[in-house]
Design an enzyme around this catalytic site. Structure first.
Site, PDB file in Angstrom:
ATOM      1  N   GLU A  22       0.813  -1.227   0.000  1.00  0.00           N
ATOM      2  CA  GLU A  22       0.000   0.000   0.000  1.00  0.00           C
ATOM      3  C   GLU A  22       0.843   1.272   0.000  1.00  0.00           C
ATOM      4  O   GLU A  22       0.622   2.187  -0.780  1.00  0.00           O
ATOM      5  CB  GLU A  22      -0.919   0.021   1.234  1.00  0.00           C
ATOM      6  CG  GLU A  22      -2.092  -0.918   1.172  1.00  0.00           C
ATOM      7  CD  GLU A  22      -3.042  -0.591   0.022  1.00  0.00           C
ATOM      8  OE1 GLU A  22      -3.147   0.604  -0.332  1.00  0.00           O
ATOM      9  OE2 GLU A  22      -3.639  -1.529  -0.537  1.00  0.00           O
ATOM     10  N   PRO A  43       9.945  -8.176  -4.110  1.00  0.00           N
ATOM     11  CA  PRO A  43       9.822  -9.626  -4.345  1.00  0.00           C
ATOM     12  C   PRO A  43       8.353 -10.039  -4.508  1.00  0.00           C
ATOM     13  O   PRO A  43       8.049 -10.949  -5.255  1.00  0.00           O
ATOM     14  CB  PRO A  43      10.435 -10.243  -3.078  1.00  0.00           C
ATOM     15  CG  PRO A  43      11.298  -9.159  -2.498  1.00  0.00           C
ATOM     16  CD  PRO A  43      10.660  -7.863  -2.861  1.00  0.00           C
ATOM     17  N   GLU A  44       7.437  -9.331  -3.777  1.00  0.00           N
ATOM     18  CA  GLU A  44       6.020  -9.682  -3.905  1.00  0.00           C
ATOM     19  C   GLU A  44       5.215  -8.440  -4.254  1.00  0.00           C
ATOM     20  O   GLU A  44       4.538  -7.861  -3.400  1.00  0.00           O
ATOM     21  CB  GLU A  44       5.503 -10.254  -2.583  1.00  0.00           C
ATOM     22  CG  GLU A  44       6.098 -11.597  -2.235  1.00  0.00           C
ATOM     23  CD  GLU A  44       6.013 -11.883  -0.739  1.00  0.00           C
ATOM     24  OE1 GLU A  44       5.126 -11.296  -0.076  1.00  0.00           O
ATOM     25  OE2 GLU A  44       6.849 -12.649  -0.251  1.00  0.00           O
ATOM     26  N   PRO A 226     -11.860  47.555  12.920  1.00  0.00           N
ATOM     27  CA  PRO A 226     -11.373  47.950  14.248  1.00  0.00           C
ATOM     28  C   PRO A 226     -10.030  47.349  14.639  1.00  0.00           C
ATOM     29  O   PRO A 226      -9.478  47.717  15.666  1.00  0.00           O
ATOM     30  CB  PRO A 226     -12.476  47.439  15.176  1.00  0.00           C
ATOM     31  CG  PRO A 226     -13.106  46.313  14.429  1.00  0.00           C
ATOM     32  CD  PRO A 226     -13.017  46.655  12.984  1.00  0.00           C
ATOM     33  N   ASP A 249      -3.202  54.819   8.615  1.00  0.00           N
ATOM     34  CA  ASP A 249      -3.260  55.525   9.885  1.00  0.00           C
ATOM     35  C   ASP A 249      -2.473  54.781  10.951  1.00  0.00           C
ATOM     36  O   ASP A 249      -2.190  53.611  10.811  1.00  0.00           O
ATOM     37  CB  ASP A 249      -4.717  55.596  10.354  1.00  0.00           C
ATOM     38  CG  ASP A 249      -5.481  56.644   9.582  1.00  0.00           C
ATOM     39  OD1 ASP A 249      -4.832  57.447   8.898  1.00  0.00           O
ATOM     40  OD2 ASP A 249      -6.721  56.646   9.676  1.00  0.00           O
ATOM     41  N   LYS A 271       2.377  58.894  11.838  1.00  0.00           N
ATOM     42  CA  LYS A 271       3.595  58.640  12.592  1.00  0.00           C
ATOM     43  C   LYS A 271       3.689  59.547  13.815  1.00  0.00           C
ATOM     44  O   LYS A 271       3.520  60.740  13.729  1.00  0.00           O
ATOM     45  CB  LYS A 271       4.802  58.874  11.700  1.00  0.00           C
ATOM     46  CG  LYS A 271       5.937  57.980  12.091  1.00  0.00           C
ATOM     47  CD  LYS A 271       7.063  58.087  11.082  1.00  0.00           C
ATOM     48  CE  LYS A 271       8.078  57.024  11.368  1.00  0.00           C
ATOM     49  NZ  LYS A 271       8.330  56.120  10.295  1.00  0.00           N
ATOM     50  N   GLY A 303     -11.281  51.426  11.160  1.00  0.00           N
ATOM     51  CA  GLY A 303     -12.744  51.430  11.203  1.00  0.00           C
ATOM     52  C   GLY A 303     -13.338  51.643   9.828  1.00  0.00           C
ATOM     53  O   GLY A 303     -12.914  51.041   8.845  1.00  0.00           O
ATOM     54  N   ASP A 304     -14.324  52.539   9.771  1.00  0.00           N
ATOM     55  CA  ASP A 304     -14.929  52.907   8.492  1.00  0.00           C
ATOM     56  C   ASP A 304     -14.342  54.249   8.065  1.00  0.00           C
ATOM     57  O   ASP A 304     -14.222  55.157   8.888  1.00  0.00           O
ATOM     58  CB  ASP A 304     -16.452  53.031   8.669  1.00  0.00           C
ATOM     59  CG  ASP A 304     -17.109  53.397   7.349  1.00  0.00           C
ATOM     60  OD1 ASP A 304     -17.396  52.482   6.567  1.00  0.00           O
ATOM     61  OD2 ASP A 304     -17.294  54.609   7.089  1.00  0.00           O
ATOM     62  N   MET A 384     -13.007  59.131  20.306  1.00  0.00           N
ATOM     63  CA  MET A 384     -11.992  60.127  20.696  1.00  0.00           C
ATOM     64  C   MET A 384     -12.459  60.921  21.907  1.00  0.00           C
ATOM     65  O   MET A 384     -12.363  62.140  21.945  1.00  0.00           O
ATOM     66  CB  MET A 384     -11.715  61.085  19.524  1.00  0.00           C
ATOM     67  CG  MET A 384     -11.141  60.372  18.321  1.00  0.00           C
ATOM     68  SD  MET A 384     -10.925  61.462  16.896  1.00  0.00           S
ATOM     69  CE  MET A 384     -12.555  61.437  16.183  1.00  0.00           C
ATOM     70  N   ALA A 413     -11.078  47.506  20.914  1.00  0.00           N
ATOM     71  CA  ALA A 413     -12.154  46.592  20.519  1.00  0.00           C
ATOM     72  C   ALA A 413     -11.701  45.671  19.401  1.00  0.00           C
ATOM     73  O   ALA A 413     -11.007  46.104  18.477  1.00  0.00           O
ATOM     74  CB  ALA A 413     -13.362  47.405  20.064  1.00  0.00           C
TER      75      ALA A 413
HETATM   76  N1  SAH Z   1     -12.864  55.639  11.329  1.00  0.00           N
HETATM   77  C1  SAH Z   1     -12.736  55.077  12.664  1.00  0.00           C
HETATM   78  C2  SAH Z   1     -12.676  56.157  13.709  1.00  0.00           C
HETATM   79  C3  SAH Z   1     -11.460  57.026  13.608  1.00  0.00           C
HETATM   80  S1  SAH Z   1     -11.337  58.169  14.897  1.00  0.00           S
HETATM   81  C4  SAH Z   1     -13.876  54.098  12.901  1.00  0.00           C
HETATM   82  O1  SAH Z   1     -14.801  54.020  12.109  1.00  0.00           O
HETATM   83  O2  SAH Z   1     -13.812  53.373  13.893  1.00  0.00           O
HETATM   84  C5  SAH Z   1     -10.297  57.320  16.052  1.00  0.00           C
HETATM   85  C6  SAH Z   1     -11.118  56.823  17.226  1.00  0.00           C
HETATM   86  O3  SAH Z   1     -11.769  55.620  16.873  1.00  0.00           O
HETATM   87  C7  SAH Z   1     -10.306  56.454  18.434  1.00  0.00           C
HETATM   88  O4  SAH Z   1      -9.973  57.587  19.206  1.00  0.00           O
HETATM   89  C8  SAH Z   1     -11.256  55.547  19.174  1.00  0.00           C
HETATM   90  O5  SAH Z   1     -12.257  56.292  19.831  1.00  0.00           O
HETATM   91  C9  SAH Z   1     -11.914  54.829  18.027  1.00  0.00           C
HETATM   92  N2  SAH Z   1     -11.299  53.527  17.730  1.00  0.00           N
HETATM   93  C10 SAH Z   1     -10.636  53.147  16.630  1.00  0.00           C
HETATM   94  N3  SAH Z   1     -10.279  51.845  16.721  1.00  0.00           N
HETATM   95  C11 SAH Z   1     -10.738  51.397  17.894  1.00  0.00           C
HETATM   96  C12 SAH Z   1     -10.718  50.148  18.560  1.00  0.00           C
HETATM   97  N4  SAH Z   1     -10.143  49.079  18.024  1.00  0.00           N
HETATM   98  N5  SAH Z   1     -11.319  50.069  19.780  1.00  0.00           N
HETATM   99  C13 SAH Z   1     -11.915  51.114  20.329  1.00  0.00           C
HETATM  100  N6  SAH Z   1     -11.970  52.321  19.750  1.00  0.00           N
HETATM  101  C14 SAH Z   1     -11.398  52.466  18.554  1.00  0.00           C
END
Ligand code: SAH
Length: 471
Positions: A22, A43-44, A226, A249, A271, A303-304, A384, A413
């Protein structure tokens, strides 16, 4: 790395295999895909091996391997599944200085055969140094599903077209052409008309790519989420994978930056340390300049990008320079923070609206509709807001908010070091001052953690989920 991965050219080389059962057959099935001259000593031998020999796929000797067989061989497999015979094969091959593999015996092998995903001429080899065969199998299964079975066929036809494609300038134009072939028009042509349509599709595509070859730069303003790389969108991943320049960022973690194309230029626009962060004006200029150089720029924001991300200023700069842009939304940190405390941002019967507020704006601590926020049951995610906590507490209390209104601080978060601290409006400034909240934090005003997601319970490491899938 104890085992160094290489792809060995076996065309016309001799590979010896001792064994006829096998294990021998499993190895032979793999080896018969190569162009090696296979010589089996058994052999086999099993009926299958005899049949393969009859078909001329290998040479079969119904005897044991002998010292005279070894000179000139490239590889030896000891596949007798018998300790004494395998040891003898090993001794012979060591004496002759031929590389040896003892099947299922990592210790006594000089090379190992990896798990492979075969899309000839594309071949993915997976090795774990014998540490985790389960992991190798899981990766193989994943890749088998992900890689189109006809990828090999496309690669073979594509390979014959490589010289023609050199009419396109090296770099992005050529890369775009090949992506279009493998993932765009080429794939569509194959699906619709079959293999025979591919050469014509390649010609057509080349004409089109040559005609549009000015290769204008463009900008994608991309949300990185996040922090947990698994919370990136597929689109964000794809863009990172093809970006020429990534301007990011400070809050975008290293694990996400590592997903950028290896050759991409990474620019940290946030930075800190040696000098002040870049001004918005400087960032705008940088984005525009790279796009004007013909680059695909990913402006990567935590984030967004449209939530407290100064998105419009960057879009205006692109518009003013006539640069094409797109926005790729990301998961905003408030969503991750709410998930981290086991709450919804809205809930029937509690709050039918949620506000996203910033603790400070260009003029300093930000003013809001405090009266509306002070009403019972209101929910807001405060970005913030660490420094302005005392200010907003004062405003809210002054406008009638209950001192016992819950406020939950969610730091980092979605990251492995996520920290949840439950407090109240009355105690907020003191909690922030006494707690160690150095990372980015969202204050969830009006939300307390669900009982089981309290401050005492450390957040689980996010990567656990992935590892579990492989276990
Ligand atoms: N565009 C980002 C916000 C930018 S302003 C969004 O949509 O989340 C930056 C702030 O976002 C920080 O001061 C904090 O309040 C928040 N922030 C970004 N990342 C975070 C995380 N992982 N946990 C908690 N707060 C966060």
């Amino acid at each position: 790395m104890q085992h160094f991965p290489i792809f060995l050219d076996l065309k016309g080389r001799t590979v010896l295999l001792s064994g006829g059962g096998e294990a021998a057959m499993a190895k032979l099935r793999l080896l018969m895909k190569t162009e090696a001259h296979l010589v089996v000593f058994a052999p086999e031998p099993s009926d299958e091996i005899v049949a393969w020999a009859a078909q001329g796929l290998l040479a079969l000797h119904p005897r044991a391997l002998a010292p005279a067989d070894l000179p000139g061989a490239a590889l030896v497999y000891a596949a007798d599944e018998d300790a004494a015979r395998d040891t003898r094969t090993a001794e012979l091959s060591r004496a002759a200085g031929v590389l040896l593999n003892v099947v299922d015996d990592l210790q006594n092998s000089q090379f190992i055969t990896p798990a492979i995903v075969d899309r000839d001429p594309v071949c993915v080899a997976i090795g774990t140094e014998g540490a985790a065969p389960v992991l190798a199998r899981a990766i193989k299964r994943d890749l088998e599903e992900r890689l189109n079975p006809r990828l090999g066929l496309m690669a073979r036809i594509g390979k014959a077209f490589r010289a023609a494609a050199e009419a396109l300038p090296e770099g992005r134009p050529r890369r775009d052409f090949w992506s279009d072939y493998y993932f765009g028009e080429g794939l569509v042509a194959l699906d619709a008309e079959g293999e025979t349509a591919l050469p014509a599709a390649l010609d057509r595509m080349l004409d089109r790519h040559l005609a549009s070859e000015t290769s204008a730069g463009r900008v994608a303003l991309v949300g990185a989420g996040p922090g947990d790389p698994e919370l990136l969108t597929l689109k964000a991943r794809r863009l990172l994978d093809t970006a020429d320049v990534v301007i990011h960022d400070r809050l975008v973690p290293q694990e996400i930056l590592e997903l950028a194309r290896r050759e991409a230029i990474l620019v940290d626009a946030g930075k800190q340390g040696f000098g002040p962060a870049m001004t918005q004006e400087e960032i705008n200029t940088l984005i525009v300049r790279h796009a004007q150089d013909g680059h695909h720029v990913v402006r990567l924001k935590s984030g967004d990008p449209g939530v407290f991300g100064r998105l419009d200023e960057e879009l205006d700069a692109c518009d003013a320079a006539g640069i094409e842009w797109q926005i790729v939304p990301g998961l905003t940190s408030a969503a991750a923070a709410a998930a981290g405390i086991g709450q919804g941002l809205t809930r029937r019967g509690r709050n039918s609206a949620v506000r996203l507020l910033t603790g400070h704006d260009v003029k300093g601590f930000a003013e809001h509709d405090w009266r509306a926020l002070a009403r019972p049951g209101e929910v807001a995610a405060l970005y913030m807001a660490k420094r302005g906590a005392r200010f907003l507490q004062g405003r809210l209390l002054m406008h009638g908010a209950a001192p016992e209104t819950p406020v939950t601080i969610v730091e980092n978060a979605s990251r492995p070091d996520e920290q949840v601290i439950a407090t109240t409006l009355a105690a907020l400034p003191a909690t922030l001052e006494s707690g160690d909240v150095a990372g980015p934090a969202i204050l969830l005003y009006g939300l307390a953690p669900r009982a089981r997601a309290t401050a005492a319970a450390p957040a689980p490491a996010r990567s656990e989920t992935t590892l579990k899938e492989f276990a």
